[in-house]
Design a protein around this motif. Structure first.
Motif, PDB file in Angstrom:
ATOM      1  N   MET A   1       0.837  -1.178   0.000  1.00 20.20           N
ATOM      2  CA  MET A   1       0.000   0.000   0.000  1.00 20.20           C
ATOM      3  C   MET A   1       0.882   1.242   0.000  1.00 20.20           C
ATOM      4  N   VAL A   2       0.602   2.157  -0.877  1.00 19.14           N
ATOM      5  CA  VAL A   2       1.318   3.421  -0.931  1.00 19.14           C
ATOM      6  C   VAL A   2       0.523   4.444  -0.130  1.00 19.14           C
ATOM      7  N   LEU A   3       1.187   5.060   0.826  1.00 13.70           N
ATOM      8  CA  LEU A   3       0.533   6.053   1.672  1.00 13.70           C
ATOM      9  C   LEU A   3       0.726   7.449   1.101  1.00 13.70           C
ATOM     10  N   ASP A   4      -0.365   8.198   0.993  1.00 14.55           N
ATOM     11  CA  ASP A   4      -0.219   9.602   0.588  1.00 14.55           C
ATOM     12  C   ASP A   4      -0.123  10.458   1.846  1.00 14.55           C
ATOM     13  N   SER A   5      -0.023  11.768   1.670  1.00 15.07           N
ATOM     14  CA  SER A   5       0.191  12.650   2.831  1.00 15.07           C
ATOM     15  C   SER A   5      -0.999  12.619   3.788  1.00 15.07           C
ATOM     16  N   PHE A   6      -2.221  12.440   3.282  1.00 12.94           N
ATOM     17  CA  PHE A   6      -3.386  12.347   4.173  1.00 12.94           C
ATOM     18  C   PHE A   6      -3.310  11.088   5.033  1.00 12.94           C
ATOM     19  N   ASP A   7      -2.985   9.962   4.402  1.00 12.37           N
ATOM     20  CA  ASP A   7      -2.867   8.700   5.146  1.00 12.37           C
ATOM     21  C   ASP A   7      -1.811   8.827   6.249  1.00 12.37           C
ATOM     22  N   LYS A   8      -0.688   9.427   5.917  1.00  8.62           N
ATOM     23  CA  LYS A   8       0.393   9.576   6.892  1.00  8.62           C
ATOM     24  C   LYS A   8      -0.028  10.452   8.063  1.00  8.62           C
ATOM     25  N   LYS A   9      -0.732  11.533   7.778  1.00 10.55           N
ATOM     26  CA  LYS A   9      -1.206  12.404   8.854  1.00 10.55           C
ATOM     27  C   LYS A   9      -2.225  11.668   9.724  1.00 10.55           C
ATOM     28  N   ILE A  10      -3.101  10.908   9.106  1.00 10.31           N
ATOM     29  CA  ILE A  10      -4.099  10.132   9.855  1.00 10.31           C
ATOM     30  C   ILE A  10      -3.404   9.124  10.756  1.00 10.31           C
ATOM     31  N   LEU A  11      -2.397   8.425  10.231  1.00  9.61           N
ATOM     32  CA  LEU A  11      -1.665   7.457  11.048  1.00  9.61           C
ATOM     33  C   LEU A  11      -0.956   8.124  12.227  1.00  9.61           C
ATOM     34  N   GLN A  12      -0.379   9.285  11.991  1.00  6.32           N
ATOM     35  CA  GLN A  12       0.286  10.017  13.084  1.00  6.32           C
ATOM     36  C   GLN A  12      -0.716  10.304  14.201  1.00  6.32           C
ATOM     37  N   LEU A  13      -1.898  10.801  13.831  1.00  7.73           N
ATOM     38  CA  LEU A  13      -2.915  11.149  14.821  1.00  7.73           C
ATOM     39  C   LEU A  13      -3.450   9.925  15.540  1.00  7.73           C
ATOM     40  N   LEU A  14      -3.747   8.866  14.803  1.00  9.66           N
ATOM     41  CA  LEU A  14      -4.322   7.664  15.409  1.00  9.66           C
ATOM     42  C   LEU A  14      -3.340   6.968  16.342  1.00  9.66           C
ATOM     43  N   GLN A  15      -2.051   7.062  16.057  1.00  6.59           N
ATOM     44  CA  GLN A  15      -1.073   6.458  16.959  1.00  6.59           C
ATOM     45  C   GLN A  15      -1.070   7.137  18.316  1.00  6.59           C
ATOM     46  N   ARG A  16      -1.359   8.401  18.344  1.00  4.34           N
ATOM     47  CA  ARG A  16      -1.398   9.142  19.607  1.00  4.34           C
ATOM     48  C   ARG A  16      -2.725   8.955  20.337  1.00  4.34           C
ATOM     49  N   ASN A  17      -3.824   8.801  19.567  1.00  9.94           N
ATOM     50  CA  ASN A  17      -5.142   8.619  20.173  1.00  9.94           C
ATOM     51  C   ASN A  17      -6.069   7.982  19.139  1.00  9.94           C
ATOM     52  N   CYS A  18      -6.262   6.675  19.247  1.00 12.48           N
ATOM     53  CA  CYS A  18      -7.077   5.974  18.249  1.00 12.48           C
ATOM     54  C   CYS A  18      -8.575   6.198  18.456  1.00 12.48           C
ATOM     55  N   ARG A  19      -8.942   6.970  19.456  1.00 12.35           N
ATOM     56  CA  ARG A  19     -10.354   7.260  19.701  1.00 12.35           C
ATOM     57  C   ARG A  19     -10.782   8.613  19.153  1.00 12.35           C
ATOM     58  N   LEU A  20      -9.899   9.269  18.427  1.00 11.86           N
ATOM     59  CA  LEU A  20     -10.273  10.548  17.834  1.00 11.86           C
ATOM     60  C   LEU A  20     -11.442  10.354  16.876  1.00 11.86           C
ATOM     61  N   ALA A  21     -12.378  11.270  16.925  1.00 16.05           N
ATOM     62  CA  ALA A  21     -13.528  11.224  16.016  1.00 16.05           C
ATOM     63  C   ALA A  21     -13.084  11.608  14.607  1.00 16.05           C
ATOM     64  N   SER A  22     -13.771  11.051  13.641  1.00 15.55           N
ATOM     65  CA  SER A  22     -13.460  11.354  12.238  1.00 15.55           C
ATOM     66  C   SER A  22     -13.543  12.847  11.958  1.00 15.55           C
ATOM     67  N   GLU A  23     -14.470  13.537  12.627  1.00 19.08           N
ATOM     68  CA  GLU A  23     -14.612  14.983  12.446  1.00 19.08           C
ATOM     69  C   GLU A  23     -13.353  15.716  12.902  1.00 19.08           C
ATOM     70  N   GLU A  24     -12.808  15.289  14.032  1.00 15.98           N
ATOM     71  CA  GLU A  24     -11.607  15.936  14.550  1.00 15.98           C
ATOM     72  C   GLU A  24     -10.396  15.644  13.667  1.00 15.98           C
ATOM     73  N   ILE A  25     -10.278  14.399  13.227  1.00 19.99           N
ATOM     74  CA  ILE A  25      -9.167  14.045  12.324  1.00 19.99           C
ATOM     75  C   ILE A  25      -9.296  14.834  11.030  1.00 19.99           C
ATOM     76  N   GLY A  26     -10.518  14.864  10.475  1.00 18.32           N
ATOM     77  CA  GLY A  26     -10.751  15.594   9.231  1.00 18.32           C
ATOM     78  C   GLY A  26     -10.374  17.059   9.341  1.00 18.32           C
ATOM     79  N   ALA A  27     -10.722  17.668  10.467  1.00 16.30           N
ATOM     80  CA  ALA A  27     -10.392  19.080  10.668  1.00 16.30           C
ATOM     81  C   ALA A  27      -8.881  19.292  10.706  1.00 16.30           C
ATOM     82  N   GLN A  28      -8.158  18.333  11.256  1.00 18.76           N
ATOM     83  CA  GLN A  28      -6.705  18.482  11.374  1.00 18.76           C
ATOM     84  C   GLN A  28      -5.958  18.178  10.076  1.00 18.76           C
ATOM     85  N   VAL A  29      -6.522  17.296   9.241  1.00 21.74           N
ATOM     86  CA  VAL A  29      -5.811  16.912   8.015  1.00 21.74           C
ATOM     87  C   VAL A  29      -6.404  17.528   6.756  1.00 21.74           C
TER      88      VAL A  29
END
Length: 154
Positions: A1-29
Motif C-alpha cells: 500500500m502506498v501512503l499519501d500525505s493524508f494517510d500519513k497524517k491520519i496514522l500520526q494522529l491515530l497512533q497518539r489517540n485511536c479514539r479521535l472522532a473522524s470529524e476531529e481528524i478531518g479538521a486536522q488533516v
C-alpha cells in the motif's frame, strides 16, 4: 500500500489517540469525516493499522514487574529459534520480542507478578528449549518512557 500525505497524517494522529472522532481528524488533516472513515477502513484492511488497543497503567495489571531478558541459543540453531519465536507469541507475559545482533539472539520484555514468578517462567522456557545456552536478565526499575509510536515520514 502506498501512503499519501493524508494517510500519513491520519496514522500520526491515530497512533497518539485511536479514539479521535473522524470529524476531529478531518479538521486536522483537511478532509471530510466520511473521507477520513474510508481511509481508516482501507488502512485497516491493507494492514497499515495492525491493532487498536487500550494502554493501561502497570498499577492495574496483575503483572506489576517488568524484566528484559537476553536469550542466547547454542550454535545459531535456526529451527529452535523459529519455534521459540512462534511459542513466545502465545505467551501473554511476553510483551515484546526482538531478534537482534550481538551477544544474544533474542531480547524479550517480560512481565510477572514477582521475581519468583519470572524465575518460574524462565525455568519453563529453558525446560522447553534445552538449546538455550544462557539467559541474562535485567529488572526494570522505572519506565520513564513507554511508547509504540512510529514516526511516519511526510
Amino acid at each position: 500500500m502506498v501512503l499519501d500525505s493524508f494517510d500519513k497524517k491520519i496514522l500520526q494522529l491515530l497512533q497518539r489517540n485511536c479514539r479521535l472522532a473522524s470529524e476531529e481528524i478531518g479538521a486536522q488533516v483537511g478532509l471530510s469525516p466520511s473521507a477520513v472513515q474510508r481511509r481508516i477502513k482501507k488502512l485497516r484492511e491493507e494492514g497499515a493499522i495492525e491493532a487498536e488497543v487500550a494502554v493501561i497503567p502497570a498499577q492495574y495489571s496483575a503483572h506489576g514487574m517488568s524484566f528484559v531478558a537476553g536469550i542466547e541459543i547454542e550454535r545459531d540453531n535456526y529451527a529452535v529459534l523459529n519455534d521459540l519465536k512462534r511459542w513466545a507469541q502465545q505467551q501473554e507475559c511476553i510483551q515484546q520480542m526482538f531478534y537482534v545482533t550481538g551477544d544474544v539472539d533474542l531480547m524479550l520484555v517480560v512481565t510477572a507478578q514477582t521475581p519468583k514468578h519470572y524465575d518460574g517462567f524462565i525455568e519453563q522456557l529453558m525446560a522447553r528449549y534445552p538449546q538455550i545456552k544462557r539467559v541474562t536478565t535485567n529488572v526494570v526499575i522505572d519506565t520513564p518512557k513507554k511508547s509504540l509510536f512510529l514516526p511516519v515520514e511526510e
